[in-house]
Write an enzyme that holds these catalytic residues in place. Structure first.
Site, PDB file in Angstrom:
ATOM      1  N   VAL A   1       4.535  -6.058  -5.790  1.00 54.56           N
ATOM      2  CA  VAL A   1       4.416  -6.879  -6.989  1.00 54.56           C
ATOM      3  C   VAL A   1       3.724  -6.089  -8.230  1.00 54.56           C
ATOM      4  O   VAL A   1       3.444  -6.611  -9.183  1.00 54.56           O
ATOM      5  CB  VAL A   1       3.252  -8.085  -6.849  1.00 54.56           C
ATOM      6  CG1 VAL A   1       3.998  -9.037  -5.581  1.00 54.56           C
ATOM      7  CG2 VAL A   1       2.080  -7.839  -6.145  1.00 54.56           C
ATOM      8  N   LYS A   2       3.696  -4.842  -8.037  1.00 53.39           N
ATOM      9  CA  LYS A   2       3.298  -4.204  -9.316  1.00 53.39           C
ATOM     10  C   LYS A   2       4.265  -3.756 -10.243  1.00 53.39           C
ATOM     11  O   LYS A   2       5.291  -3.985  -9.898  1.00 53.39           O
ATOM     12  CB  LYS A   2       2.599  -2.718  -8.890  1.00 53.39           C
ATOM     13  CG  LYS A   2       1.395  -2.945  -7.821  1.00 53.39           C
ATOM     14  CD  LYS A   2       0.301  -3.724  -8.796  1.00 53.39           C
ATOM     15  CE  LYS A   2      -1.220  -3.665  -8.064  1.00 53.39           C
ATOM     16  NZ  LYS A   2      -1.424  -4.430  -6.924  1.00 53.39           N
TER      17      LYS A   2
END
Ligand SMILES: *Cc1c(COP(=O)(O)O)cnc(C)c1O
Length: 395
Positions: free
Chosen positions: A185-186
């Protein structure tokens, strides 16, 4: 945010290179790999992008933090000053290094307050780990000055702020080591992965060795490598590194899109006099993964957070009640609940974390909301979103 939104042929091509040779290991197999060194290439490109002399890729951002603490010699019996607003990994890494996290207050940057560090220092303090939360920066120059003055090691957790900079200098390059995450999710992702950067050759060498059982990675014959230290396995695989390499090439385009989407929403919110914005010490260096703002008080913040949810505005966070990012709701940290027998429990100076009081941080977090900035919004979706947000604030 996040990089998975822009997945495409570029990532597939890099992965195919690796699958084609069958060499998934980042070291050795010089003949079989047919010139493909994805981890090495990613390290060089990432170091260049950040203006950092050295980079070592590893298996996660959590691993990056553990590597940085180990390379800097932070461990058993030490205290490390951390903010209460972060992802739990920062605190886990300190605990698993055998050290004790000590919480300092945050300020209106939503990051560690340089003026709160002194109050948290004891004779055991070895290091300070500020976290550049939600895409933007702590007052990093002031924090560095406090660390220099007090002789403390500065390690930056820049896991949420890849591509962000303060006055043109990349976050993660202010301390002795900077830590990054490329988890799913970065801002850029490689499935699971992380990196440490440093300007110090010795720290790089220690990081490189520590992340692979102490191997010095000299020469071609793995069996004859030296090991001057013990280490562990925090290696990245070539498959993950390949994905990251393609994502890194998209970073500037990602930042540009985020900044333009954020600007549009921020302008709309700025029309409401009750809204004030997170202090961003250098607006130009903001990676714009989130828009964070304050309401006048906790009651109003809760009303707005609820209203945004009911209006279908996804990706809004009221961190004060959120289980993931703020100490207030972290009972497992307060009680040091762990499957492992943490070294800290044997310290005669083990802090009682149930008694930690951070009134200034509570005051800030209880009024703060963050909105995730997506890459995939169309202009029309962005407009609709802004209309809905206006509706909620106007109530
Ligand atoms: C994501 C994150 C980490 C940990 O990264 P992983 O790659 O998921 O291990 C550490 N610190 C912060 C602030 C993060 O957001």
């Amino acid at each position: 945010m996040p990089g998975f939104e822009v997945f495409g042929d570029e990532e597939r091509k890099e992965v195919q290179d690796v699958l084609h040779t069958g060499v998934l290991f980042r070291y050795g197999f010089d003949q079989a790999r047919q010139g493909h060194w994805k981890a090495k290439e990613f390290e060089e490109a990432f170091a260049r992008r950040l203006g950092a002399p050295y980079c070592h890729l590893c298996s996660s951002g959590t691993a990056a933090l553990s590597i940085a603490l180990a390379a800097c010699g932070v461990g058993a019996g030490d205290e490390v000053i951390v903010p209460p607003f972060t992802f739990v990994a920062t605190i886990e890494a300190v605990l698993h290094a055998g050290a004790a996290p000590v919480f300092g207050e945050i300020d209106d940057t939503l990051c560690l307050d340089p003026d709160g560090i002194d109050a948290a220092v004891t004779p055991r303090t070895r290091a300070v780990v500020p976290v550049h939360m939600c895409g933007s920066m702590a007052k990093i120059e002031e924090i560095r000055a406090v660390c220099d003055e007090a002789g403390l090691i500065l390690i930056e957790d820049a896991c949420q702020s890849v591509g962000a900079a303060f006055k043109g200098k990349a976050l993660g390059t202010f301390g002795r080591m900077g830590c990054f995450s490329f988890d799913p999710v970065k801002t850029i992702t490689c499935g699971e992965g992380g990196a440490v950067v440093t300007a110090e050759k010795d720290l790089y060498a220690a990081a490189d060795a520590y992340a692979d059982h102490g191997h010095d990675h000299m020469g071609n014959d793995r069996g004859l490598e030296g090991h001057s230290i013990l280490g562990t396995n925090f290696r990245i695989s070539e498959l993950n590194a390949a994905v990251g390499l393609a994502q890194l090439r998209k970073l500037d385009a990602i930042l540009e899109k985020q900044r333009s989407h954020k600007k549009a929403i921020k302008e709309a919110l700025a029309q409401f006099s009750e809204v004030s914005f997170r202090n961003i010490p250098d607006e130009e260096g903001d990676s714009a993964t989130f828009l964070s703002f304050f309401l006048p008080d906790e009651t109003r913040a809760r009303v707005v957070a609820k209203g945004l949810g009911e209006a279908g505005i996804d990706g809004c966070f009221y961190w004060y009640d959120n289980n993931w990012h703020y100490l207030r709701r972290w009972d497992h940290i307060k009680t040091l609940a762990s499957a492992a027998r943490l070294a800290i429990k044997g310290f005669d100076h083990c802090p009682d974390y149930t008694q930690v009081r951070l009134p200034r941080s509570d005051g800030i977090m209880s009024r703060a909301l963050s909105m995730q900035i997506k890459l995939s919004w169309t202009e029309e979706q962005l407009e609709q979103r802004i209309e809905k947000i206006r509706g909620v604030l106007a109530r």
